[in-house]
Design a protein around this motif. Structure first.
Motif, PDB file in Angstrom:
ATOM      1  N   ILE A 102       0.844  -1.200   0.000  1.00  0.00           N
ATOM      2  CA  ILE A 102       0.000   0.000   0.000  1.00  0.00           C
ATOM      3  C   ILE A 102       0.878   1.249   0.000  1.00  0.00           C
ATOM      4  N   THR A 106       0.629   3.903  -3.043  1.00  0.00           N
ATOM      5  CA  THR A 106       0.162   5.259  -2.741  1.00  0.00           C
ATOM      6  C   THR A 106       1.295   6.264  -2.916  1.00  0.00           C
ATOM      7  N   TYR A 211      -5.664  -2.716  13.734  1.00  0.00           N
ATOM      8  CA  TYR A 211      -5.977  -3.674  12.661  1.00  0.00           C
ATOM      9  C   TYR A 211      -4.948  -4.800  12.645  1.00  0.00           C
TER      10      TYR A 211
ATOM     11  N   TYR B  13      -7.028  16.495  -7.933  1.00  0.00           N
ATOM     12  CA  TYR B  13      -6.187  15.342  -7.585  1.00  0.00           C
ATOM     13  C   TYR B  13      -7.016  14.088  -7.309  1.00  0.00           C
ATOM     14  N   GLY B  15      -8.067  11.763  -9.105  1.00  0.00           N
ATOM     15  CA  GLY B  15      -7.542  10.561  -9.756  1.00  0.00           C
ATOM     16  C   GLY B  15      -6.370   9.945  -9.025  1.00  0.00           C
ATOM     17  N   TYR B  16      -5.784  10.675  -8.096  1.00  0.00           N
ATOM     18  CA  TYR B  16      -4.672  10.135  -7.307  1.00  0.00           C
ATOM     19  C   TYR B  16      -5.108   9.810  -5.879  1.00  0.00           C
ATOM     20  N   VAL B  17      -5.962  10.690  -5.328  1.00  0.00           N
ATOM     21  CA  VAL B  17      -6.366  10.502  -3.927  1.00  0.00           C
ATOM     22  C   VAL B  17      -7.267   9.277  -3.778  1.00  0.00           C
ATOM     23  N   TRP B  18      -8.315   9.174  -4.628  1.00  0.00           N
ATOM     24  CA  TRP B  18      -9.285   8.089  -4.425  1.00  0.00           C
ATOM     25  C   TRP B  18      -8.706   6.715  -4.678  1.00  0.00           C
ATOM     26  N   PRO B  19      -7.897   6.533  -5.734  1.00  0.00           N
ATOM     27  CA  PRO B  19      -7.265   5.204  -5.867  1.00  0.00           C
ATOM     28  C   PRO B  19      -6.409   4.830  -4.662  1.00  0.00           C
ATOM     29  N   SER B  20      -5.756   5.814  -4.026  1.00  0.00           N
ATOM     30  CA  SER B  20      -4.951   5.513  -2.839  1.00  0.00           C
ATOM     31  C   SER B  20      -5.820   4.943  -1.724  1.00  0.00           C
ATOM     32  N   TYR B  21      -6.937   5.640  -1.435  1.00  0.00           N
ATOM     33  CA  TYR B  21      -7.818   5.162  -0.376  1.00  0.00           C
ATOM     34  C   TYR B  21      -8.472   3.842  -0.780  1.00  0.00           C
ATOM     35  N   LEU B  23      -7.356   1.503  -2.806  1.00  0.00           N
ATOM     36  CA  LEU B  23      -6.403   0.390  -2.725  1.00  0.00           C
ATOM     37  C   LEU B  23      -6.205  -0.056  -1.280  1.00  0.00           C
ATOM     38  N   ALA B  24      -6.057   0.930  -0.375  1.00  0.00           N
ATOM     39  CA  ALA B  24      -5.845   0.584   1.031  1.00  0.00           C
ATOM     40  C   ALA B  24      -7.028  -0.219   1.554  1.00  0.00           C
ATOM     41  N   VAL B  27      -7.048  -3.844  -0.103  1.00  0.00           N
ATOM     42  CA  VAL B  27      -5.996  -4.730   0.401  1.00  0.00           C
ATOM     43  C   VAL B  27      -6.271  -5.114   1.858  1.00  0.00           C
ATOM     44  N   MET B  28      -6.645  -4.130   2.683  1.00  0.00           N
ATOM     45  CA  MET B  28      -6.850  -4.433   4.105  1.00  0.00           C
ATOM     46  C   MET B  28      -8.046  -5.362   4.302  1.00  0.00           C
ATOM     47  N   VAL B  29      -9.125  -5.131   3.563  1.00  0.00           N
ATOM     48  CA  VAL B  29     -10.291  -6.005   3.687  1.00  0.00           C
ATOM     49  C   VAL B  29      -9.941  -7.413   3.204  1.00  0.00           C
ATOM     50  N   VAL B  31      -7.012  -8.949   3.225  1.00  0.00           N
ATOM     51  CA  VAL B  31      -6.187  -9.639   4.225  1.00  0.00           C
ATOM     52  C   VAL B  31      -7.056 -10.073   5.407  1.00  0.00           C
ATOM     53  N   LEU B  32      -7.959  -9.177   5.835  1.00  0.00           N
ATOM     54  CA  LEU B  32      -8.814  -9.494   6.979  1.00  0.00           C
ATOM     55  C   LEU B  32      -9.723 -10.682   6.670  1.00  0.00           C
TER      56      LEU B  32
END
Lengths: 244, 68
Positions: A102, A106, A211, B13, B15-21, B23-24, B27-29, B31-32
């Motif tokens: 990540i 990012t 988490y 921005y 197109g850069y901010v939303w893909p960052s959130y 992706l996080a 990925v986190m969901v 893994v969980l």
């Protein structure tokens, strides 16, 4: 069976901690997202793109934090042969790899509008990429042997050797010229990073750690069950062999 | 509505901010969810194995009959 030194205590503590860790994760990430996306101002230089920081920076911290925990657990497993330490090191690796991934992506998404490049081969970025490869290598090695204990041992040694990379990542921005901003910007906490930005950043960091606790408990439970299943199966085969 | 669209635009921005959130979150969901699934599956397997296993008393009994 006795080699899996009393995971009962772990299970007891885990059952106590788990609901709290879930609660803290939901609350801090919820508050952190709200403040980070809505409640905090845009940066005077970077505009709204600065909001990537609330994901990128805590992810980078987690990448390092998970690696250090994995290495400490590996050392405990190698020195004291503590079986739970091995299982916890194994349980942490995927979380660390996920956060490092990540952080890298990012970082690219932040680098493109700010530096004009998705990626540069400078010290900070390269050492972070090596961290991801260390995680992947650890996980591959741990599963590469038929005898899980041998795999664990090899992986634990890799984890310890890879610790060299941690200070390199930390000080890469001071030791080499780089596009990446130095740590003074990250901890501009005191005077120059405003509280409106520092608070969501810290909330996200706490949320990511909580988490990690949640996932660590789940994955360690899973590893303990798998180890017990292996032992039981081996005992069954053994008993069948004796009966014949 | 205007406030909402400017929120999603993120001052150009988006197109850069939303893909960052995004992706996080993904990925986190992931893994969980995989962690929850594997913990449940393995604990179920362990329960089954332990149920199948004859109790200690019965095993001792069979050993004694074998010995006599």
């Amino acid at each position: 069976m006795h080699r899996f030194a009393n995971p009962a205590r772990f299970m007891r503590i885990a059952a106590l901690v788990y609901p709290w860790a879930v609660g803290v994760t939901i609350l801090t990430l919820g508050a952190g997202l709200w403040l980070g996306l809505v409640g905090s101002p845009a940066d005077y230089q970077q505009g709204e793109s600065v909001r990537i920081m609330y994901i990128h920076v805590p992810s980078a911290w987690m990448g390092l934090f998970c690696y250090v925990s994995m290495a400490v657990c590996s050392a405990m497993a190698l020195v004291w042969k503590h079986p739970l330490a091995d299982l916890m090191a194994r349980a942490t690796a995927p979380v660390g790899a996920a956060f490092t991934f990540i952080c890298l992506v990012t970082g690219a998404l932040w680098g493109k509008p700010m530096w004009g490049a998705w990626w540069v081969w400078d010290a900070r970025l390269t050492s972070m990429l090596i961290l991801l490869f260390l995680y992947l290598g650890y996980m591959a090695l741990a599963d590469a042997f038929d005898d899980p204990q041998r795999g664990q041992k090899a992986a634990a040694i890799l984890a310890l050797v890879g610790v060299v990379n941690v200070p390199i990542i930390k000080y890469s921005v001071d030791w080499w010229n780089t596009l990446h901003q130095p740590a003074s910007v990250v901890k501009m906490g005191g005077p120059s990073i405003d509280k409106t930005m520092l608070i969501p950043l810290m909330l996200m960091a706490v949320g990511f750690h909580a988490y990690w606790v949640v996932v660590l408990i789940l994955r360690t439970r899973s590893e303990i069950a798998a180890a017990k299943v292996r032992t039981l199966r081996m005992a069954q085969v053994h008993a069948a062999g004796q009966a014949e | 509505m205007d406030a909402l669209s400017s929120f999603f635009a993120m001052g150009g921005y988006g197109g850069y901010v939303w893909p960052s959130y995004g992706l996080a979150v993904v990925v986190m969901v992931a893994v969980l969810v995989s962690s929850i699934r594997s913990a449940k599956a393995r604990e179920r397997e362990l329960d089954l194995l332990q149920q199948m296993r004859p109790s200690r008393a019965r095993r001792r009994a069979t050993q004694e009959t074998k010995a006599s």
